[in-house]
Design an enzyme around this catalytic site. Structure first.
Site, short mmCIF file in Angstrom:
data_model
loop_
_atom_site.label_atom_id
_atom_site.label_comp_id
_atom_site.label_asym_id
_atom_site.label_seq_id
_atom_site.Cartn_x
_atom_site.Cartn_y
_atom_site.Cartn_z
N PHE A 196 -9.41 4.04 -0.51
CA PHE A 196 -9.99 2.90 -1.25
C PHE A 196 -8.95 1.83 -1.61
O PHE A 196 -7.78 1.99 -1.35
CB PHE A 196 -10.89 3.35 -2.41
CG PHE A 196 -10.29 4.08 -3.58
CD1 PHE A 196 -8.95 4.14 -3.82
CD2 PHE A 196 -11.15 4.71 -4.49
CE1 PHE A 196 -8.44 4.79 -4.92
CE2 PHE A 196 -10.66 5.36 -5.60
CZ PHE A 196 -9.30 5.40 -5.81
N GLU A 197 -9.48 0.74 -2.11
CA GLU A 197 -8.68 -0.46 -2.38
C GLU A 197 -7.91 -0.95 -1.15
O GLU A 197 -6.78 -1.44 -1.25
CB GLU A 197 -7.75 -0.24 -3.57
CG GLU A 197 -8.54 -0.04 -4.86
CD GLU A 197 -7.79 -0.38 -6.13
OE1 GLU A 197 -6.69 0.15 -6.33
OE2 GLU A 197 -8.32 -1.20 -6.91
N GLY A 198 -8.54 -0.80 0.00
CA GLY A 198 -7.91 -1.18 1.28
C GLY A 198 -7.34 0.06 1.93
O GLY A 198 -6.40 0.67 1.39
#
Ligand code: MYA
Length: 581
Positions: free
Chosen positions: A396-398
């Site tokens: 997550f978050e890229g």
């Protein structure tokens, strides 16, 4: 993928030009005493809360934490860490915020993700881009925990490719509302949020042409047409809320547009540049836990009449965890200081820290289980949960893959533009003479003399020397790649990965060099012997990786790997069987 090319205010972008901008990284940043004092008080409160209230194993088993726990965190001020004091928060700078996230993550991953989704990204749009009215309307209630925030970007068909979202917002006939329709997926805090930062496509007219661009909206519940899916069951961070969020013709007042129509994509990226550091800091907390647990077992467990800690293979694991965590911590707090300065571009640094720290934490939870061996695998101990909780961090978050591509392409964009300027200049020699001379002179200077690091401690001269050398080589390799592939570099992910890994290692080494320089200057060489050993060991290992990445730029197995993968896509499976040839 492209990215802003201005290297003037970015340490990492400058490296791609062969420049070392020492003024960004020396001296190693120090927290202000008043911030340090506040953070230390918050940490004590969190530790007490962790001991008395947090029931990580039970919550994980039940797939939820009691909702009151979130209110208890709010009552401790933890939901308003970054909100300015005049709006009811604690007004911590990014460095203080990161340190608090580090501590929360050391108590429970689900807790950290709930708080992080609320303020690392959930209400960050208001903090960074909201107008005064919006900030006053929402931030006090978000700080107090009356409203919990969620960040709604991801959709069923839009994950890494954030610009491809399908959610639409159309202006109403009277021009007072946008009508929002679409589905968001895997929204952390979806089940408890009263405030959603939502990204949707809106129509804009640019140069007389109609286009669809992303816009950022604040949506407060209750709002007719918003519905929330059931909590998802997950591998890890199981006590956090993850839900689908559906918007069916939801009326959103135009006053709730954050940052202007059509600016949503840049807003989402700006938020994530902050969020990624909170996550990176959380990983430092997780790794610290692993080190403590591993050291404890190494000192207690006896095999072959020796404590297992006496064996070299265990020493190597524990030393590696400590070394990497020191480097990770150096990256996190260097990058938060870049954010706190307010005048620099930290997008690449924050992506680099996210990749380094999440991979380090994954290795640490894995090695801790290896040290605890059979016990580590048992539910009776928390270690298998730590491993499950840490797995999401690389996603997550890229994802770390998309962030590597971002680091490589963002770094190469500036040199790419300069080289294409040079190509044009060569076609028009008189017009472009200035560019040719300036670019060529700089390249020659770099290749002959390199850039000097002047502010590292003399004891670390050799380490600084290797960084000077690699910085020149990075810019040379970038030039070779750009000349070879031109714009096609966007498609060359094998090369992007090598460039990104080199750049991330270089940033890690620079941060470490700066921090250890400060340690020696303040404590003297003898007292800083542990830091010196960490720096020397890390540089030796990173040197091997960097050299190998440089070497394999030209001599590599990429074509074979592509062939193997593409053949498997055709076949649809692994085709070999020992018994059926
Ligand atoms: S939230 C969901 C996370 N999703 C993502 O991170 C999406 C990843 N994708 C992207 O970032 C973008 O789509 C990429 C761009 C990078 C692929 N800073 O042409 P472009 C500019 C500044 O490259 P694309 C979640 O997981 C760029 O310069 N600017 O675009 C929550 C260009 O500008 P210009 C940037 O090819 C989970 C323009 O944008 C950046 O479409 C909850 C277009 O760029 C940037 N970074 O792809 C977590 N990127 O036009 C809670 C691009 O001027 C965790 N641009 O050149 C809390 C923590 C808890 C602790 C944990 C415990 C351990």
């Amino acid at each position: 993928m492209s990215a802003a090319s201005n290297n003037e205010n970015s340490f990492m972008k400058s490296l791609f030009f062969g420049q070392i901008r020492e003024e960004f990284i020396f001296p190693y940043p120090k927290a202000k005493p008043e911030t340090a004092e506040t953070v230390s008080m918050i940490i004590d409160t969190i530790d007490k809360f962790g001991k008395d209230v947090v029931k990580a194993a039970e919550w994980d088993e039940n797939h939820e934490m009691p909702r009151e726990v979130v209110q208890m965190m709010a009552d401790m001020g933890l939901t308003g860490l970054a909100v300015p004091e005049e709006l009811g928060g604690l007004g911590l700078p990014q460095s203080g915020y990161a340190r608090v996230m580090q501590q929360i993550a050391s108590h429970d991953g689900s807790l950290a993700v709930t708080l992080g989704a609320h303020q690392s990204i959930g209400y960050k749009a208001l903090l960074l881009f909201g107008n005064e009215e919006q900030r006053k309307r929402f931030l006090p209630r978000l700080a107090s925990g009356e409203l919990i925030a969620a960040f709604c970007l991801t959709e069923p068909t839009s994950g890494s490719d954030a610009a491809s979202i399908q959610t639409k917002a159309e202006l109403s006939a009277d021009g007072k509302h946008y009508i929002l329709t679409g589905n968001k997926l895997w929204i952390t805090n979806g089940g408890i949020a009263g405030f959603f930062t939502v990204f949707a496509k809106t129509e804009v007219v640019e140069n007389g042409e109609k286009k669809e661009k992303v816009t950022c909206f604040a949506v407060e519940l209750p709002s007719e047409g918003v519905s929330i899916g059931p909590s998802e069951h997950k591998l890890g961070i199981r006590a956090s809320w993850t839900n689908a969020v559906y918007f069916d013709k939801v009326k959103v007042p135009v006053e709730n547009i954050i940052g202007g129509v059509g600016y949503g994509f840049k807003i989402a990226m700006g938020i994530l540049n902050h969020g990624r550091l909170g996550l990176a800091a959380g990983c430092v907390g997780v790794t610290k836990n692993c080190i403590k647990a591993s050291v404890e077992h190494a000192n207690e467990r006896v095999q072959f009449k020796k404590k297992i800690g006496e064996f070299g293979m265990i020493k190597e694991k524990i030393a590696r965890m400590i070394m990497n965590n020191y480097v990770a911590e150096s990256m996190v707090y260097m990058t938060t200081s870049l954010i706190d300065r307010g005048d620099v571009d930290y997008s690449m640094e924050s992506a680099a820290a996210k990749v380094f720290c999440t991979e380090m934490a994954w290795e640490a939870v894995d090695e801790n289980i290896q040290i605890w061996a059979g016990n580590g695998f048992m539910k009776e101990y928390p270690y298998e949960r730590w491993l499950r909780d840490a797995r999401i961090n690389r996603i997550f978050e890229g994802t770390n893959e998309i962030l590597r591509a971002f680091v490589a392409l963002s770094g190469m964009q500036g040199p790419g533009q300069e080289l294409s300027g040079l190509a044009k200049a060569i076609q028009h020699p008189l017009k472009g003479l200035g560019i040719v001379t300036e670019y060529a002179t700089r390249k020659v200077k770099q290749n002959v003399f390199g850039e000097n690091i002047t502010q590292s401690h003399p004891r670390l001269k050799k380490l600084a020397g290797s960084l000077e050398e690699y910085t020149v080589e990075l810019s040379a390799q970038v030039e070779v790649l750009l000349k070879r592939h031109g714009k096609e570099i966007h498609l060359k992910q094998f090369a992007q990965k090598r460039i990104a890994d080199i750049a991330i290692d270089l940033y890690a080494m620079f941060c470490t060099l700066s921090r250890v320089t400060q340690a020696i200057e303040e404590k003297g060489e003898e007292k800083a012997s542990m830091e010196i050993a960490i720096a020397e060991a890390f540089f030796m290992r990173a040197n091997r990786r960097v050299k190998s990445n440089f070497r394999s730029m030209d001599r590599n197995e990429d074509e074979m790997m592509k062939f193997i993968a593409e053949k498997a896509y055709e076949d649809g499976c692994y085709t070999f069987d020992y018994f059926n040839k």
